[in-house]
Design a protein around this motif. Structure first.
Motif, mmCIF file in Angstrom:
data_model
loop_
_atom_site.group_PDB
_atom_site.id
_atom_site.type_symbol
_atom_site.label_atom_id
_atom_site.label_comp_id
_atom_site.label_asym_id
_atom_site.label_seq_id
_atom_site.Cartn_x
_atom_site.Cartn_y
_atom_site.Cartn_z
ATOM 1 N N ILE A 184 54.173 23.085 70.509
ATOM 2 C CA ILE A 184 55.025 23.583 69.422
ATOM 3 C C ILE A 184 54.788 22.780 68.146
ATOM 4 O O ILE A 184 54.648 23.346 67.052
ATOM 5 N N GLU A 219 61.564 24.297 61.782
ATOM 6 C CA GLU A 219 61.091 25.406 62.626
ATOM 7 C C GLU A 219 60.658 24.877 63.986
ATOM 8 O O GLU A 219 60.976 25.459 65.038
ATOM 9 N N ALA A 223 62.351 25.603 67.677
ATOM 10 C CA ALA A 223 61.508 26.123 68.766
ATOM 11 C C ALA A 223 61.535 25.186 69.972
ATOM 12 O O ALA A 223 61.525 25.646 71.129
ATOM 13 N N GLN A 226 64.768 25.774 71.832
ATOM 14 C CA GLN A 226 64.717 27.030 72.580
ATOM 15 C C GLN A 226 63.792 26.924 73.789
ATOM 16 O O GLN A 226 64.067 27.504 74.846
#
Length: 397
Positions: A184, A219, A223, A226
């Motif tokens: 990520i 961002e 991510a 999540q």
């Protein structure tokens, strides 16, 4: 037939030259083919070894010197020793040997660059690898002052949860976590700085300048949070504990560059910005949150992400209070969080030292969002303040 002066040679003169050559035994001698082959192979072998030790430019100079020497030697042997050693084949062989070595050099260099790119990509972002490949001189000690966004992520309660695990299970858990989180970070154009036990440090804004590094960092944080949901399910299926991560972000100036010794150094960021990002990660423990941003980071992302102000805190190592914010979601999802306004009103009442009103509003937040950890944190604090009022109140914790 022509003489050495370029004038036509009469037939009788030709016959005279032939007789003179026979009587003086000065006929031109030619090496046997086997000797010539042995000589050429030996010289070309030596030249090949020499070219292999030289860089292409130095090899080109060596080729010029070898060609000039070969032509000069061939002329000397013909003119003064009566031996004819054709220079054309030798010159052609030297040229081909140099070309083959140069081609091999470039192929080896390309292969080494591919290997180096693949190896470095396992440790740092692809952007940093490309800069190293294009500008290897940047691999030197030193740094520059840049504005960056720094992220720290740490697994909550990792020590206590990992104690009963077998070593192979612990490694499996960490590898699964690090693989997902690192992917990520790199996909969001971040630079992975280091692993610190179960923690990760990354930053945005260097080595390549980014238009909005804070947005990319937030961002990535969202991510990562999540991704932990799916990771928890995988850990549960494997019989491993469901861990959560705490994340802290701060944006500000820092020294970015290579730090360490001449033999071994690390491309990293240092400075107060890094320290504050690390502190904010730890502040999550107090409020029961997962992602905390500084006000400096919020100022650059508030048009795209929904955050709620949590508190004014004075972290260790800093005298001035810092406004901290919890990252909730993307801004377009704000309708799912109607209680944010109530929490803001409760926080304003808390700072105004109207304890009863603040407690009432925090209770309203809990009715709309049962189990909200920051509201529960403030209610416990308010209960303590009712019993022991603060002597000098400025709203800073």
């Amino acid at each position: 037939h022509f003489s050495l002066t370029g004038q036509a040679m009469a037939g009788v003169e030709i016959q005279g030259q032939i007789l003179h050559t026979l009587l003086s035994d000065s006929a031109i001698r030619i090496l046997p083919p086997s000797w010539r082959l042995f000589l050429y192979l030996g010289l070309l072998g030596l030249a090949g070894c020499g070219f292999a030790c030289l860089r292409p430019l130095a090899g080109l100079l060596g080729l010029g010197l070898a060609l000039a020497s070969g032509l000069g030697l061939s002329f000397y042997l013909f003119q003064h020793q009566g031996w004819w050693v054709p220079p054309v084949l030798l010159s052609l062989g030297l040229t081909l040997t140099y070309g083959a070595n140069t081609l091999g050099h470039y192929l080896r260099t390309a292969q080494e660059k591919r290997w180096l790119r693949q190896a470095f990509s396992r440790y740092v972002s692809r952007s940093l690898v490309e800069i190293i490949m294009a500008q290897p001189e940047r691999l030197s000690l030193g740094g520059e002052k840049l504005e960056v966004t720094v992220l720290f992520a740490d697994l909550a309660n990792f020590t206590s949860c990992s104690e009963p695990l077998a070593p192979e299970d612990l490694i499996s858990l960490l590898n699964l976590y690090f693989n997902r989180i690192t992917e990520i970070i790199l996909n969001c154009q971040g630079t992975l700085d280091k692993y610190l036990g179960d923690a990760i440090m990354a930053f945005w804004g260097a080595p390549l300048p980014l238009t909005r590094p804070a947005v990319l960092a937030v961002e990535a944080a969202l991510a990562m949070d999540q991704a932990l949901t799916s990771l928890q399910e995988e850990w549960h299926r494997q019989g491993l504990p469901r861990l959560t991560a705490r994340i802290g972000l701060h944006t500000g100036p820092a020294i970015v560059g290579n730090v360490g010794s001449r033999e071994r150094f690390n491309y990293t960021v240092i400075g107060d910005t890094v320290n504050l990002a690390s502190r904010l990660e730890g502040v999550n423990k107090i409020y029961g949150t997962r992602i905390i941003l500084s006000g400096a980071t919020l100022a650059q992302v508030q048009d795209e992400f929904l955050c709620r102000e949590l508190d004014l805190v004075r972290v260790k190592g800093r005298q001035q209070p810092v406004a901290i914010y919890e990252l909730l979601d993307r801004l377009e999802s704000r309708d799912r969080y109607p209680w944010v306004a109530t929490f803001a009103a409760a926080l304003a009442a808390y700072r105004a030292a109207t304890w009863d009103l603040a407690a009432q509003l925090f209770q309203e937040v809990l009715r709309d969002r049962p189990g909200d950890p920051p509201s529960q944190c403030f209610l416990r604090r308010l209960e303590h303040y009712h019993q022991t009022p603060p002597t000098a109140w400025d709203g800073t914790y």
